[in-house]
Each structure stands twice: as structure tokens, then as C-alpha cells.
Motif scaffolding. Structure first.
Motif, PDB file in Angstrom:
ATOM      1  N   SER A  16      -0.234 -14.648   9.798  1.00 45.02           N
ATOM      2  CA  SER A  16      -1.647 -14.810  10.132  1.00 45.02           C
ATOM      3  C   SER A  16      -2.499 -13.754   9.433  1.00 45.02           C
ATOM      4  N   GLN A  17      -3.813 -13.923   9.532  1.00 46.11           N
ATOM      5  CA  GLN A  17      -4.729 -12.934   8.967  1.00 46.11           C
ATOM      6  C   GLN A  17      -4.502 -11.559   9.595  1.00 46.11           C
ATOM      7  N   GLU A  18      -4.316 -11.522  10.901  1.00 45.25           N
ATOM      8  CA  GLU A  18      -4.138 -10.248  11.598  1.00 45.25           C
ATOM      9  C   GLU A  18      -2.886  -9.525  11.109  1.00 45.25           C
ATOM     10  N   VAL A  19      -1.818 -10.255  10.892  1.00 46.02           N
ATOM     11  CA  VAL A  19      -0.571  -9.645  10.424  1.00 46.02           C
ATOM     12  C   VAL A  19      -0.744  -9.091   9.010  1.00 46.02           C
ATOM     13  N   TYR A  20      -1.433  -9.833   8.157  1.00 48.89           N
ATOM     14  CA  TYR A  20      -1.648  -9.375   6.781  1.00 48.89           C
ATOM     15  C   TYR A  20      -2.529  -8.129   6.753  1.00 48.89           C
ATOM     16  N   LEU A  21      -3.578  -8.121   7.563  1.00 51.42           N
ATOM     17  CA  LEU A  21      -4.454  -6.955   7.606  1.00 51.42           C
ATOM     18  C   LEU A  21      -3.712  -5.731   8.134  1.00 51.42           C
ATOM     19  N   ARG A  22      -2.828  -5.948   9.073  1.00 57.40           N
ATOM     20  CA  ARG A  22      -2.040  -4.830   9.581  1.00 57.40           C
ATOM     21  C   ARG A  22      -1.115  -4.286   8.498  1.00 57.40           C
ATOM     22  N   LEU A  23      -0.587  -5.151   7.649  1.00 57.81           N
ATOM     23  CA  LEU A  23       0.230  -4.695   6.527  1.00 57.81           C
ATOM     24  C   LEU A  23      -0.589  -3.798   5.603  1.00 57.81           C
ATOM     25  N   LEU A  24      -1.824  -4.221   5.315  1.00 59.93           N
ATOM     26  CA  LEU A  24      -2.689  -3.415   4.457  1.00 59.93           C
ATOM     27  C   LEU A  24      -2.965  -2.057   5.089  1.00 59.93           C
ATOM     28  N   GLU A  25      -3.233  -2.058   6.384  1.00 63.88           N
ATOM     29  CA  GLU A  25      -3.503  -0.808   7.081  1.00 63.88           C
ATOM     30  C   GLU A  25      -2.321   0.153   7.002  1.00 63.88           C
ATOM     31  N   ARG A  26      -1.155  -0.347   7.296  1.00 61.67           N
ATOM     32  CA  ARG A  26       0.039   0.502   7.302  1.00 61.67           C
ATOM     33  C   ARG A  26       0.314   1.071   5.916  1.00 61.67           C
ATOM     34  N   LEU A  27       0.161   0.239   4.899  1.00 57.51           N
ATOM     35  CA  LEU A  27       0.408   0.709   3.533  1.00 57.51           C
ATOM     36  C   LEU A  27      -0.613   1.759   3.133  1.00 57.51           C
ATOM     37  N   ASN A  28      -1.889   1.496   3.382  1.00 57.53           N
ATOM     38  CA  ASN A  28      -2.937   2.446   3.001  1.00 57.53           C
ATOM     39  C   ASN A  28      -2.769   3.786   3.709  1.00 57.53           C
ATOM     40  N   GLU A  29      -2.420   3.732   4.978  1.00 55.67           N
ATOM     41  CA  GLU A  29      -2.235   4.968   5.726  1.00 55.67           C
ATOM     42  C   GLU A  29      -1.029   5.761   5.235  1.00 55.67           C
ATOM     43  N   SER A  30       0.016   5.062   4.832  1.00 55.06           N
ATOM     44  CA  SER A  30       1.249   5.750   4.459  1.00 55.06           C
ATOM     45  C   SER A  30       1.195   6.377   3.073  1.00 55.06           C
ATOM     46  N   VAL A  31       0.378   5.855   2.172  1.00 55.35           N
ATOM     47  CA  VAL A  31       0.374   6.379   0.798  1.00 55.35           C
ATOM     48  C   VAL A  31      -0.877   7.186   0.455  1.00 55.35           C
ATOM     49  N   TRP A  32      -1.873   7.211   1.328  1.00 52.49           N
ATOM     50  CA  TRP A  32      -3.064   8.021   1.059  1.00 52.49           C
ATOM     51  C   TRP A  32      -2.654   9.500   0.879  1.00 52.49           C
ATOM     52  N   PRO A  33      -3.205  10.232  -0.133  1.00 54.96           N
ATOM     53  CA  PRO A  33      -4.326   9.906  -1.017  1.00 54.96           C
ATOM     54  C   PRO A  33      -3.893   9.444  -2.410  1.00 54.96           C
ATOM     55  N   LEU A  34      -2.779   8.735  -2.512  1.00 55.96           N
ATOM     56  CA  LEU A  34      -2.339   8.220  -3.805  1.00 55.96           C
ATOM     57  C   LEU A  34      -3.395   7.303  -4.419  1.00 55.96           C
ATOM     58  N   HIS A  35      -4.244   6.723  -3.577  1.00 54.83           N
ATOM     59  CA  HIS A  35      -5.319   5.852  -4.062  1.00 54.83           C
ATOM     60  C   HIS A  35      -6.170   6.556  -5.120  1.00 54.83           C
ATOM     61  N   LEU A  36      -6.456   7.831  -4.880  1.00 59.03           N
ATOM     62  CA  LEU A  36      -7.315   8.586  -5.796  1.00 59.03           C
ATOM     63  C   LEU A  36      -6.635   8.790  -7.144  1.00 59.03           C
ATOM     64  N   ALA A  37      -5.339   9.056  -7.118  1.00 55.35           N
ATOM     65  CA  ALA A  37      -4.602   9.233  -8.367  1.00 55.35           C
ATOM     66  C   ALA A  37      -4.538   7.929  -9.150  1.00 55.35           C
ATOM     67  N   MET A  38      -4.327   6.813  -8.442  1.00 61.03           N
ATOM     68  CA  MET A  38      -4.274   5.518  -9.108  1.00 61.03           C
ATOM     69  C   MET A  38      -5.634   5.139  -9.690  1.00 61.03           C
ATOM     70  N   LEU A  39      -6.693   5.441  -8.941  1.00 61.02           N
ATOM     71  CA  LEU A  39      -8.036   5.164  -9.452  1.00 61.02           C
ATOM     72  C   LEU A  39      -8.301   5.964 -10.721  1.00 61.02           C
ATOM     73  N   ALA A  40      -7.909   7.240 -10.708  1.00 63.71           N
ATOM     74  CA  ALA A  40      -8.086   8.073 -11.900  1.00 63.71           C
ATOM     75  C   ALA A  40      -7.284   7.523 -13.074  1.00 63.71           C
ATOM     76  N   LEU A  41      -6.072   7.033 -12.795  1.00 70.85           N
ATOM     77  CA  LEU A  41      -5.236   6.454 -13.844  1.00 70.85           C
ATOM     78  C   LEU A  41      -5.895   5.207 -14.434  1.00 70.85           C
ATOM     79  N   GLY A  42      -6.430   4.363 -13.570  1.00 60.34           N
ATOM     80  CA  GLY A  42      -7.093   3.146 -14.040  1.00 60.34           C
ATOM     81  C   GLY A  42      -8.339   3.441 -14.846  1.00 60.34           C
TER      82      GLY A  42
END
Length: 242
Positions: A16-42
Motif C-alpha cells: 500500500s501507499q502507507e507501507v511504501y512511505l514507511r520504507l522511504l522514511e526508514r531508509l532516509n532516517e538510516s542513511v542521513w546525512p549521506l543525502h548531502l554527499a550524494m547531492l554534492a556528487l550529482g
């Protein structure tokens, strides 16, 4: 055949939508702040593309495909969808393709006179995927933890790759490097559409534009090659310089 007619697109999305959104939440929380490094790479890959350093730009994109393939698909999404295993290996294959292009320079486009319209479309798509795509969730009222980011999630990673391809690749190499991003993005857009998530609409809109831009770039590159064949190639025959 009659049995297949009873299925709808929703029947192929086992969550469901709720399950998918929860997957996104868990992933984002577990790898932050890798987002910033990936953005810089891009962003660095985009800068090198604009400076006509295509080999470095391609090499900078490869780690994003490795991470999205291993962590998003094979580790996380595989818990929800059996097809994620195939997506994961496909993403790793795309990383190999980008690495081969970056190391060999085959099919890279270093010409300042390259088709400017394709480059403009490519830059726009790359910037939207790097900076605009994560904002869709926020503008639609979702949490930042549910936003999809380049290098972490598949869709912005694929879109950024397609954008950079329009800037720095040509000929058959452009199409080879675009097949996996296009196919995976189509399947993802259909999934988001079924889940009624707001980023399905901009994704589908870009998917209507990108194939046209790819065809345009191929035609424009072919005309430029024909034009140089009559005058001689003044570039010294050095394809794929760093």
C-alpha cells in the motif's frame, strides 16, 4: 488469455501507499546525512558535464546507481516486492555501463558546438532531479523523511542520468546508457500512479519529454557527423578525452 484480462495494474503492486512511505522514511532516517554527499556528487557530475568532461561526469554517476541498487532495491524494496531483486541487479549493470563509458570514453561528446537544445533539456532534467524532485513530497504536504533524493532513491537517480546523457553522450552510447534508466523509471512511475503519490505526475510528464529529446539529440549528432565528414574532423580524432 481470459484470466489475464481480469487483472488490473493494482494487482501487481503487493503493498500500500502507507507501507511504501514507511520504507522511504526508514531508509532516509538510516542513511542521513549521506543525502548531502550524494547531492554534492550529482552536482559535481553536472558541472563536469557542462565543462565538457564527460568521462568524469559518467564516473561520478556510477556510485549513485550502486547505492540505489544495493541499498534501496536489494536490501529495502526487496522486502515489499519480489521484482526488486531484478531491479537491484539492473541498477548495478547500469553502474558498470557508466563506468565503462567513463574509463574508455566511447560515445562521449566533448564538442562545444554540440546540440544546444538537447543540452538545455538535459541540464533542466538534471537540475529538476537533483534539486526539485526532493521538494515534491514537501510541497504536497508529506514529511521530508518521505522525500526521494538523488543517489539514495531510484527515480531521481535515473532522471539525473538521463539528463546528463543528453549533455555528454551521443550515438548508440547515448541509447545504451538510457535504456535502463528509462525502463526502470516507467515501471516506477506506474507504481507511484497506482499508489496515488503526487510525484507520479511530474515523473510521467518527464517520461513523455525524454524520448523526444533522445531522438532529437541522435538526429542532431548525425547531421553534425555528416557535416564534419565533408570538411575533415578538426578535433584531432581524440574521442573521450578526460
Amino acid at each position: 488469455m481470459s484470466e489475464w484480462s481480469t487483472y488490473s495494474l493494482q494487482d501487481f503492486i503487493p503493498f500500500s501507499q502507507e507501507v511504501y512511505l514507511r520504507l522511504l522514511e526508514r531508509l532516509n532516517e538510516s542513511v542521513w546525512p549521506l543525502h548531502l554527499a550524494m547531492l554534492a556528487l550529482g552536482l559535481a557530475a553536472l558541472v563536469f558535464a557542462l565543462k565538457r568532461r564527460p568521462r568524469i561526469a559518467c564516473l561520478f554517476m556510477a556510485p549513485a546507481w550502486i547505492f540505489a541498487g544495493l541499498v534501496f532495491h536489494l536490501q529495502r524494496f526487496a522486502e515489499l516486492n519480489w521484482a526488486a531483486h531484478y531491479f537491484g541487479w539492473t541498477f548495478l549493470a547500469q553502474a558498470v555501463i557508466l563506468t565503462l563509458i567513463g574509463t574508455t570514453g566511447i560515445g562521449t561528446d566533448r564538442r562545444e558546438s554540440s546540440d544546444k537544445l538537447s543540452s538545455l533539456v538535459g541540464v533542466s532534467i538534471a537540475l529538476l532531479s537533483l534539486l526539485g524532485y526532493p521538494l515534491i513530497a514537501l510541497l504536497a504536504g508529506y514529511s521530508w523523511r518521505q522525500a526521494e533524493v538523488f543517489g539514495i532513491h531510484p527515480d531521481p537517480t535515473a532522471l539525473a542520468t538521463l539528463g546528463l546523457g543528453l549533455i555528454v553522450l551521443k550515438g548508440i552510447t547515448l541509447w545504451i546508457a538510457s535504456i535502463i534508466p528509462l525502463l526502470t523509471t516507467v515501471l516506477s512511475a506506474l507504481t507511484l500512479f497506482v499508489l496515488e503519490l503526487p510525484w507520479a505526475t511530474p515523473l510521467l510528464s518527464l517520461l513523455a519529454l525524454i524520448p523526444v529529446a533522445l531522438v532529437w539529440k541522435s538526429i542532431a549528432s548525425g547531421k553534425q557527423v555528416e557535416g564534419r565528414s565533408g570538411k575533415g574532423d578538426s578535433n584531432g580524432g581524440l574521442p573521450g578525452d578526460w
